[in-house]
Design an enzyme around this catalytic site. Structure first.
Site, PDB file in Angstrom:
ATOM      1  N   ASP A 279       0.906  -1.301  -0.115  1.00 52.38           N
ATOM      2  CA  ASP A 279      -0.070  -0.099  -0.036  1.00 52.38           C
ATOM      3  C   ASP A 279       0.941   1.186   0.062  1.00 52.38           C
ATOM      4  O   ASP A 279       0.476   2.343   0.321  1.00 52.38           O
ATOM      5  CB  ASP A 279      -0.968  -0.093   1.053  1.00 52.38           C
ATOM      6  CG  ASP A 279      -2.308  -0.297   0.990  1.00 52.38           C
ATOM      7  OD1 ASP A 279      -2.809  -0.685  -0.309  1.00 52.38           O
ATOM      8  OD2 ASP A 279      -3.343  -0.351   1.656  1.00 52.38           O
TER       9      ASP A 279
ATOM     10  N   ASP B 182      -7.987  -6.528  13.691  1.00 53.29           N
ATOM     11  CA  ASP B 182      -7.406  -7.546  14.118  1.00 53.29           C
ATOM     12  C   ASP B 182      -8.443  -8.040  15.567  1.00 53.29           C
ATOM     13  O   ASP B 182      -8.803  -9.279  15.326  1.00 53.29           O
ATOM     14  CB  ASP B 182      -6.081  -7.690  14.530  1.00 53.29           C
ATOM     15  CG  ASP B 182      -5.471  -6.638  15.383  1.00 53.29           C
ATOM     16  OD1 ASP B 182      -6.344  -5.752  15.719  1.00 53.29           O
ATOM     17  OD2 ASP B 182      -4.571  -6.512  15.532  1.00 53.29           O
TER      18      ASP B 182
END
Length: 716
Positions: free
Chosen positions: A260, A413
């Protein structure tokens, strides 16, 4: 050799204490006493001693002179150290950049409290010299003989009637929360002790298959390995090399490098490295998003939407600074076989730079307790813990049933872990440790229980581990902690209705709501900041509200001792750890409030700065692999070892050149709290509160050092 020594002895029948004076030169001399004299020998009058023992005046003069010289030398050393520290602080301040909090309400409150405390300190000092000498336990009325006395007596009455009761109530509430959190920590430690006593650990139903044996009946499912990264040019080579060297059949593993980066240079470097591994036979692809939304969660979500993902059963995730061991998949994948309800296998982390500076050593204490105690106990007894975002393997079916990756928080997460748990999936945490320790001294001093905890601490090598880096600068660590503490509060607000409506048991719902979120993510930063940074200074100016000494000293020391048990080599840092944790409470409290009330900084995501360090074992393992024959089911092509050494040397040279361009930050919130605590410590002297004074003094110094960015490395 030194010149001959001079001896002085008494001329009478009874000799005095023998003394040796060694003189290297007229400006450097020392004394050695052959028989230590008592105080009576030097201070009692000669006529009061039986037997007519006489005192030698010259001997007494020399001894006093030599001791005075030693004291002067000690003071000179302390003065030199203080001047050196002052010079370092001056250089840091001169090159520092101010971290302006802007319109932060918390910073405005701290500044207002600081100004008020300075005014009150001057007022209390003036009252003290006018004869208002009282302590809280023996408060009594004084004669009012003037305007100042009338003003101060009115202030005392206002304190007693209006300020002390609500402050004492808030103090009691924080103490109760503190005790509950301490009890939770103690229960976790007892759970860890039980696990070690019973030798409880997750066991795979099928053993590890050796690839070199050519066993065709081995369990080798299709595994997708993802490496998300963003502008991390310091570490991408190490992670890609480590993943490409995983021991797994070549045709049953695909590596996705999810880049990214918005820096074209970094993109080209990563793409070139991936192409090099493709030329060497690795099954690896490079992906770059055109529309970069959702941070890491958006990156992972985009990668999972690829058409070929349906051919894979598991996905392993490694951040860019993680370097898994070659046998990582061989030790983790077997835990899924014949356990269809297992959705996640999480491995423990190890750190290549854990001894780099004081900041990394203090971080190691927290993370060691997190893995050794929190995650291991929750994994064994509850089959649930927060996914760490990396060094874990997910069953793709569990991800899909739980809704996949969502970009709604900065802790994607933890988000996926909570949703998977609500859908009934179980988690496995691997914490295999070979213990080699000797705790005889601990048994003698602290008792069998604490000694046993010391024994079971991880002092040896981890069998299932994944190496990574700790933030080496306070700026990087502060931003990381802000994200880790604001995200859970965002998630709690979003997930609470789903938790209540879920079909899991009442006990599991209570565990997620009260223990996982409220106690460990909300209450801990709240009471830590409120109790030690707000209430304690206020009780110095409002002594009618008291904070017991055991709350200030004994309980925090005990909890710090329990926290430090999983990393016994960190015991010399127990006092800095206690002070630093309280110092970090301002960052954690601010992050918690931001996430709970959806303030602007709650959605801030800053990639943690890496230094690109690698352990010595990396080069050794690569060298051994180059000398060993290739196994039949995997490609053993690695980059040339000399090339890797040259690249590492180039990185070190670049890092050395960048040191000249580094600077430090000056944190205004921490500095304001430092002066507030130091002001409160000065006020505590008027009430003769010993333990409170020392705590406030050292805690204020700790805030001062952090505010001047004197802990950790400087940043670019």
């Amino acid at each position: 050799m030194s010149p001959p020594s001079l001896w002085w002895a008494a001329k009478e029948t009874h000799r005095g204490t023998p003394v040796v004076v060694k003189m290297e030169n007229p400006n450097n001399w020392s004394m050695v006493e052959l028989e230590s004299p008592s105080d009576d020998d030097f201070l009692c009058q000669t006529e009061a001693v039986k037997g007519g023992r006489n005192r030698n005046a010259k001997q007494l003069t020399w001894v006093l002179l030599l001791r005075a010289h030693r004291a002067a030398g000690c003071l000179a050393s302390l003065a030199a150290a203080f001047l050196s520290l002052t010079s370092a602080v001056r250089r840091r301040v001169a090159s520092g950049r101010t971290d302006t909090p802007g319109k932060s309400r918390l910073f405005a409150c701290i500044k207002g409290f600081l100004l008020l405390s300075l005014l009150l300190l001057g007022f209390e000092t003036a009252a003290y010299f006018k004869g208002w000498h009282f302590r809280q336990p023996d408060l009594h009325l004084y004669d009012v003989r003037g305007a100042f006395d009338w003003l101060y007596s009115t202030w005392v009455l206002i304190r007693v009637a209006y300020l002390a009761p609500p402050l004492q109530l808030l103090t009691t509430v924080c103490i109760v929360l503190f005790l509950i959190q301490s009890l939770d920590r103690l229960i976790l430690c007892l759970g860890c002790l039980w696990i070690k006593l019973r030798n409880i650990k997750p066991l795979a139903k099928h053993g590890i298959v050796d690839l070199e044996s050519g066993d065709a009946d081995g369990y080798f499912p299709m595994v997708l390995v993802q490496i998300p990264m963003c502008n991390e040019k310091e570490v991408y080579q190490q992670s890609i090399a480590a993943v490409c060297n995983l021991e797994w059949p070549k045709g049953r593993m695909l590596v996705q490098v999810l880049d990214d980066s918005d820096d074209p240079v970094t993109q080209s470097m990563i793409k070139e490295d991936v192409h090099k591994w493709q030329q060497n036979g690795a099954n690896i692809i490079y992906r770059h998003r055109v529309i970069r939304e959702g941070y890491k969660a958006g990156n992972l979500k985009s990668a999972m939407n690829c058409s070929y993902v349906k051919d894979y059963e598991f996905v392993a995730i490694f951040d860019a600074d993680f370097q898994p061991n070659p046998d990582f998949l061989m030790r983790t994948i077997p835990h899924f076989k014949d356990n269809e309800d297992v959705g996640l296998v999480q491995a423990r982390w190890s750190f290549v730079n854990r001894e780099e500076n004081l900041l990394t050593r203090l971080q190691l204490i927290n993370l060691a307790f997190h893995f050794e105690v929190e995650q291991q106990v929750n994994g064994i007894f509850l089959n649930f813990f927060g996914f760490n975002g990396t060094a874990g393997i997910w069953r793709i079916k569990a991800l899909e049933e739980s809704g996949g990756w969502l970009e709604r928080t900065t802790v994607e997460d933890m988000d996926i872990a909570v949703r998977a748990h609500l859908h009934g999936w179980k988690f496995v945490f691997l914490n295999d440790v070979e213990v080699v320790a000797n705790s005889i001294v601990v048994v003698m001093v602290f008792g069998p229980f604490l000694a046993f905890l010391m024994c079971v601490s991880y002092v040896a090598l981890l069998n299932v581990q994944c190496q990574c880096e700790l933030p080496e600068s306070y700026e990087a660590y502060r931003k990381q902690q802000h994200r880790w503490h604001s995200g859970p509060m965002q998630l709690f607000r979003l997930c609470l209705p789903d938790i209540i409506r879920s079909e899991i048991s009442i006990l599991k719902k209570a565990n997620i709501i009260f223990l996982f979120f409220l106690l460990r993510k909300l209450i801990l930063p709240f009471y830590s900041f409120t109790l030690f940074c707000i209430i304690l200074p206020m009780t110095m100016f409002i002594p009618e509200a008291t904070l017991p000494s055991w709350v200030v000293c004994y309980i925090p020391a005990t909890m710090s001792f329990l926290n430090i048990l999983p990393s016994p080599k960190s015991f010399p840092f127990i006092v800095p750890y206690l002070l630093f944790e309280n110092t970090m409470s301002v960052t954690k409290f601010n992050a918690m409030i931001s996430g709970l009330f959806q303030l602007g900084s709650a959605y801030e995501w800053v990639v943690t700065k890496k230094s690109g360090r690698s352990s010595e074992g990396d080069l050794i393992s690569l060298a051994e692999k180059e000398q060993s024959p290739a196994p039949p089911h995997r490609n053993n092509s690695e980059p040339n070892l000399d090339e890797m050494r040259e690249e590492i040397m180039q990185q070190e040279q670049l890092a050395a050149e960048k040191k000249k361009k580094k600077h430090n930050w000056i944190y205004m919130k921490e500095l304001a709290l430092a002066f507030l605590l130091l002001t409160a410590s000065a006020r505590s002297l008027l009430s003769a509160q010993g333990i409170h004074f020392y705590f406030l003094l050292f805690q204020g110094i700790s805030f001062l050092l952090v505010g001047l960015d004197l802990i950790g490395e400087q940043v670019e």
